[in-house]
Enzyme design. Structure first.
Site, PDB file in Angstrom:
ATOM      1  N   PHE A 137      77.586 -41.415 -17.189  1.00  0.00           N
ATOM      2  CA  PHE A 137      77.617 -41.121 -15.727  1.00  0.00           C
ATOM      3  C   PHE A 137      77.343 -42.130 -14.764  1.00  0.00           C
ATOM      4  CE2 PHE A 137      75.949 -39.783 -11.555  1.00  0.00           C
ATOM      5  CZ  PHE A 137      76.808 -38.632 -11.391  1.00  0.00           C
ATOM      6  N   ASP A 222      73.970 -49.985 -16.416  1.00  0.00           N
ATOM      7  CA  ASP A 222      73.721 -49.176 -15.306  1.00  0.00           C
ATOM      8  C   ASP A 222      72.437 -48.641 -15.632  1.00  0.00           C
ATOM      9  OD1 ASP A 222      73.171 -46.823 -13.821  1.00  0.00           O
ATOM     10  OD2 ASP A 222      75.336 -46.009 -13.978  1.00  0.00           O
ATOM     11  N   LYS A 251      68.156 -45.002  -7.814  1.00  0.00           N
ATOM     12  CA  LYS A 251      67.156 -43.901  -7.967  1.00  0.00           C
ATOM     13  C   LYS A 251      65.809 -44.067  -7.544  1.00  0.00           C
ATOM     14  CE  LYS A 251      69.775 -40.117 -10.407  1.00  0.00           C
ATOM     15  NZ  LYS A 251      70.961 -40.669 -10.896  1.00  0.00           N
TER      16      LYS A 251
HETATM   17  C1  LIG Z   1      72.290 -40.943 -10.674  1.00  0.00           C
HETATM   18  C2  LIG Z   1      73.321 -42.146 -11.329  1.00  0.00           C
HETATM   19  C3  LIG Z   1      74.254 -42.613 -10.778  1.00  0.00           C
HETATM   20  C4  LIG Z   1      74.871 -42.110  -9.321  1.00  0.00           C
HETATM   21  O1  LIG Z   1      74.162 -42.511  -8.531  1.00  0.00           O
HETATM   22  P1  LIG Z   1      74.041 -41.812  -7.097  1.00  0.00           P
HETATM   23  O2  LIG Z   1      72.978 -42.463  -6.138  1.00  0.00           O
HETATM   24  O3  LIG Z   1      74.104 -40.326  -6.897  1.00  0.00           O
HETATM   25  O4  LIG Z   1      75.336 -42.161  -6.436  1.00  0.00           O
HETATM   26  C5  LIG Z   1      75.075 -43.509 -11.316  1.00  0.00           C
HETATM   27  N1  LIG Z   1      74.562 -43.909 -12.807  1.00  0.00           N
HETATM   28  C6  LIG Z   1      73.525 -43.415 -13.350  1.00  0.00           C
HETATM   29  C7  LIG Z   1      73.186 -43.654 -14.587  1.00  0.00           C
HETATM   30  C8  LIG Z   1      72.865 -42.231 -12.660  1.00  0.00           C
HETATM   31  O5  LIG Z   1      71.700 -41.627 -13.366  1.00  0.00           O
END
Ligand SMILES: *Cc1c(COP(=O)(O)O)cnc(C)c1O
Length: 394
Positions: A137, A222, A251
């Protein structure tokens, strides 16, 4: 009053979320309260965001002071809080340089653009493809949903951005097969969050890095969900010692403030030059002063170590549930934990809410836990006992 607010929301807000019928009005530490005054223990922290807990006084104080001083001036000028925040992050990571933005998706957009630009500059305009993982994700913007390895997130948005190849997480053979002269980078989460809290096998990240070194590819981690202490080390890559060339954060970086960051080695970030990328709100004095207060509190209160130790305790407690036939597997690191069930998870999230616990479900059958780092063993005991009682009744 509740019904009224929820009806008003449905009338005027886009229906992009399947919200729970719960209106929250206040938070403090690990606790949340709804508008009737009912108390809940928060085991998800706004999806791995509020690691210090809710309404931390250090954050409130820093925000109020900065709001009274200078909120925003644009990135045409120097401001001190963003420099201090970048110094803090580079001093504690592999990275030399930071680009600030407002969210996780934007941080990944920046990473994707940087990897392509680096590829173009070093290997030619054909070198632009990025290998990403199935069940990953990376966000909801067009580029990041194209990078995301989940069909359901792309549904109805074709044509997606071209240039991503997806391979199973943990599978080195397939990974090697899809690399071509057009590949510029490999992008992955050191622990998959939304994908079901999946920790790769020992040696996997090391092997991916070796492949990157041999083939001249950039490695992008990420760490939007795993970063800033969540897995029990400041960055999840520290568990394996495998350093990426580019890393994204969001986050927990601001404990709830809208901030994202893309970090890179000097020679990689050098591919961005004035005009290549920008963000109006990226790194405003207000949010960077807040994020700095978050990080300083994390360090001063030794919360990453606490997350590591509490995580071990919590994981053992969850493993205790594996004697129940419905519980299949416990996964995770630090205070990013999941338990896969042989049944649907969402009804359990609702049942737990009725008992005063906020938990979460990913991939339909995996309960995900990401409580504030200050969660206590007593709170963990209470939650796991309540969950055990519900699971036994299934
Ligand atoms: C939450 C998340 C995103 C997206 O972040 P947003 O602030 O919602 O755009 C991208 N990568 C990972 C691994 C995430 O957990």
């Amino acid at each position: 009053m509740t019904d009224n607010l929820q009806q008003r929301a449905d009338a005027v807000m886009a229906h992009t979320y399947a919200r729970y019928p719960l209106t929250l009005v206040k938070g403090e530490g690990t606790r949340l309260w709804d508008e009737t005054g009912r108390e809940y223990i928060d085991f998800i922290s706004g999806i791995a965001v509020c690691s210090l807990g809710h309404s931390h006084p250090a954050l409130a104080k820093a925000m109020a002071a900065q709001a009274a001083e200078l909120v925003h001036v644009s990135n045409l000028f120097y401001t001190e809080p963003q420099v201090k925040l970048a110094e803090w992050l580079t001093a504690r990571s592999f990275a030399d340089k930071v680009f600030f933005c407002n969210s996780g998706a934007e941080a990944n957009e920046a990473a994707i653009k940087l990897a392509r630009r680096y590829g173009h500059q070093h290997k030619g305009a054909d070198c632009h493809r990025i290998i990403a993982m199935e069940k990953s994700f990376h966000g909801r913007t067009m580029a990041t949903l194209s990078a995301t390895g989940q069909e359901k997130i792309r549904e109805g948005f074709a044509p997606v951005l071209e240039g991503f190849d997806h391979v199973p997480y943990g599978d080195l053979t397939t990974l090697k097969k899809v690399i071509t002269d057009q590949t510029c980078a490999i992008m992955l989460e050191p622990v998959q969050g939304e994908g079901g809290v999946r920790v790769p096998e020992a040696g996997y990240l090391e092997a991916v890095r070796r492949i990157c070194d041999e083939m001249g590819l950039l490695l992008i981690f990420d760490e939007i969900q795993t970063g800033i202490g969540r897995t029990g080390t400041l960055f999840a890559y520290e568990h394996s010692g495998v350093r990426p060339h580019i890393m994204t954060l969001a986050k927990a970086l601001g404990n709830g403030l809208p901030i994202g960051a893309m970090l890179a080695e000097d020679r990689v970030m050098a591919s961005f030059t004035p005009g290549s990328h920008a963000s109006t709100f990226g790194g405003t004095p207000l949010v960077t002063a807040g994020a700095l207060a978050v990080l300083e509190t994390l360090e001063k209160e030794n919360l990453v170590q606490r997350c590591f130790e509490t995580g071990q305790y919590f994981k053992k407690k969850l493993e205790g549930l594996l004697s129940l036939p419905v519980a299949k597997e416990v996964r995770g690191l630090g205070l990013l934990l999941g338990i896969e069930l042989a049944c649907e998870g969402t009804p359990l999230v609702k049942a737990m809410m009725e008992k005063g616990f906020i938990i979460n479900c990913v991939q339909g059958n995996t309960l995900r836990f990401a409580p504030p780092f200050i969660i206590t063993r007593e709170e963990i005991d209470e939650m796991t006992e309540t969950l055990a009682a519900l699971l036994s009744g299934l």
